[in-house]
Design a protein around this motif. Sequence first.
Motif, PDB file in Angstrom:
ATOM      1  N   TYR A 116     -25.508  41.720   2.172  1.00 11.44           N
ATOM      2  CA  TYR A 116     -24.379  41.723   1.141  1.00 11.44           C
ATOM      3  C   TYR A 116     -23.373  42.184   1.905  1.00 11.44           C
ATOM      4  CZ  TYR A 116     -27.234  45.819   2.497  1.00 11.44           C
ATOM      5  OH  TYR A 116     -27.981  46.644   3.282  1.00 11.44           O
TER       6      TYR A 116
ATOM      7  N   ARG B 181     -18.478  42.091   1.216  1.00 11.15           N
ATOM      8  CA  ARG B 181     -17.538  42.228   0.203  1.00 11.15           C
ATOM      9  C   ARG B 181     -16.619  40.775   0.381  1.00 11.15           C
ATOM     10  NH1 ARG B 181     -12.981  46.432  -1.235  1.00 11.15           N
ATOM     11  NH2 ARG B 181     -12.513  45.912  -3.384  1.00 11.15           N
TER      12      ARG B 181
ATOM     13  N   ASP C  42     -13.505  38.518   0.523  1.00  8.81           N
ATOM     14  CA  ASP C  42     -12.265  38.515   0.725  1.00  8.81           C
ATOM     15  C   ASP C  42     -11.657  37.264   0.384  1.00  8.81           C
ATOM     16  OD1 ASP C  42      -9.714  38.601   1.529  1.00  8.81           O
ATOM     17  OD2 ASP C  42      -9.881  39.250   3.537  1.00  8.81           O
TER      18      ASP C  42
ATOM     19  N   THR D  86     -13.375  48.285   3.570  1.00  8.17           N
ATOM     20  CA  THR D  86     -12.841  46.653   3.713  1.00  8.17           C
ATOM     21  C   THR D  86     -11.355  46.720   3.836  1.00  8.17           C
ATOM     22  OG1 THR D  86     -13.564  46.560   1.354  1.00  8.17           O
ATOM     23  CG2 THR D  86     -15.115  45.790   2.962  1.00  8.17           C
TER      24      THR D  86
ATOM     25  N   ILE E   7     -16.183  48.147  -7.468  1.00 12.42           N
ATOM     26  CA  ILE E   7     -15.259  47.560  -6.598  1.00 12.42           C
ATOM     27  C   ILE E   7     -15.368  45.742  -6.915  1.00 12.42           C
ATOM     28  CG2 ILE E   7     -15.330  48.974  -4.500  1.00 12.42           C
ATOM     29  CD1 ILE E   7     -17.272  46.914  -3.177  1.00 12.42           C
TER      30      ILE E   7
ATOM     31  N   GLY F  74     -15.496  41.985  -5.776  1.00 15.72           N
ATOM     32  CA  GLY F  74     -15.971  41.101  -4.308  1.00 15.72           C
ATOM     33  C   GLY F  74     -17.207  41.482  -3.796  1.00 15.72           C
ATOM     34  N   LEU F  75     -17.912  42.326  -4.362  1.00 14.58           N
ATOM     35  CA  LEU F  75     -19.427  42.610  -3.908  1.00 14.58           C
ATOM     36  C   LEU F  75     -20.270  41.195  -3.971  1.00 14.58           C
ATOM     37  CD1 LEU F  75     -20.924  44.947  -2.980  1.00 14.58           C
ATOM     38  CD2 LEU F  75     -21.910  45.161  -5.296  1.00 14.58           C
ATOM     39  N   CYS F  76     -20.803  40.928  -3.068  1.00 20.91           N
ATOM     40  CA  CYS F  76     -21.516  39.596  -2.993  1.00 20.91           C
ATOM     41  C   CYS F  76     -22.746  39.515  -2.233  1.00 20.91           C
ATOM     42  CB  CYS F  76     -20.312  38.597  -2.313  1.00 20.91           C
ATOM     43  SG  CYS F  76     -20.030  38.691  -0.341  1.00 20.91           S
TER      44      CYS F  76
ATOM     45  N   LYS G 123     -16.770  42.868 -10.779  1.00 19.83           N
ATOM     46  CA  LYS G 123     -16.335  44.296 -10.418  1.00 19.83           C
ATOM     47  C   LYS G 123     -17.410  45.146 -11.114  1.00 19.83           C
ATOM     48  CE  LYS G 123     -12.457  47.220 -10.153  1.00 19.83           C
ATOM     49  NZ  LYS G 123     -10.862  47.496 -10.365  1.00 19.83           N
TER      50      LYS G 123
END
Length: 336
Positions: A153, A155, A157, A194, A224, A226-228, A294
Amino acid sequence: MLLQIKSNLFRIFLTGAVLASASSFGQEKTIQKIRKNPKAPFSYAELSVKEGGKWQNNEYIGGTFKNVNQLTIPAEHTDHSYYIRYEGIGLENNQIGYRLYLDWRNATDIFGKKVNTLVLPEVGQDGFESYHNDASWGQDILKSGRTIGIGSYGRYDEQNDFVETFKIVKSTIVKVENETDQSFATIDYKGWKTWGKAVDLQSKLTIFNRDRFVKVDLSVSEAISGLCTGIVAFKDIPMKQKTSKNKKWGYIATYGAQTLAKKEDNLGMAVFYPIENFSQYVEAKSTHVIVFKKNKNASYYFLGAWSQEPNGIKSEEEFYKDLDKKLEILDKDNQL
């Protein structure tokens, strides 16, 4: 009064006994239990660090490895510090092993197994990176490079088309636990920065005494974008994406010659994700990325299937048949 004191002491003793029983499956006890019946279904989580040596800049000199249940990562620690055995936590069952780097990379790697018995306690004991070489038990089979590997995991960009990992963190605390039919690691990242405000993130990775999958639960101190998660992408290996019948779950997956082992070797990798928390799929630099909405929480599963695994999945057709069956289960039960 005396009777009351005795009664309270008994309650304390009883409570302590219950707590001791609940935490009785530590690493060493789990190892002993598995080795008594080595081919029975098992799960195992491991964390092993050096003691008796000393830090010299970012490298740990000397010392011997010892298993621990909990660790606050030292400020000196980074990649190739020679402090943590195979550089991270280990998760294993009869079919497969995984490790997650406990440094800025935060990638999840795969240990392919040629045996269905416990191997992690011996991995990395005879040389820091010996597990990259073919051995009787198997080997490290995934070249994650500068990606999150499989199912880790970060984030995403969007501006720079890049998955940011854990380069800036105030502290990282990791704990491993072993229960009778599942094992897990909990990692607390404090002050993960980040871009913008720093947040705290907790991850819990659970492996079971069956199948090949790991469940990941992420919790962030504030929502947040962009958590991925995702899968490392290899040239000429196509990615497949599928959604369940009732549109509750989906997966991304790859299959083909994408290992560090022999040329004709095959590996399947997949991530299952809930549609309600899915934002977008992105093919970023060297990574197939699933970006979540998000949110403060995200849960998903990942798995690898190696062609050299005993009695394992040997073909692409078998692999996707297995994934589709799991997708049906998730669609119906919302869990594997």
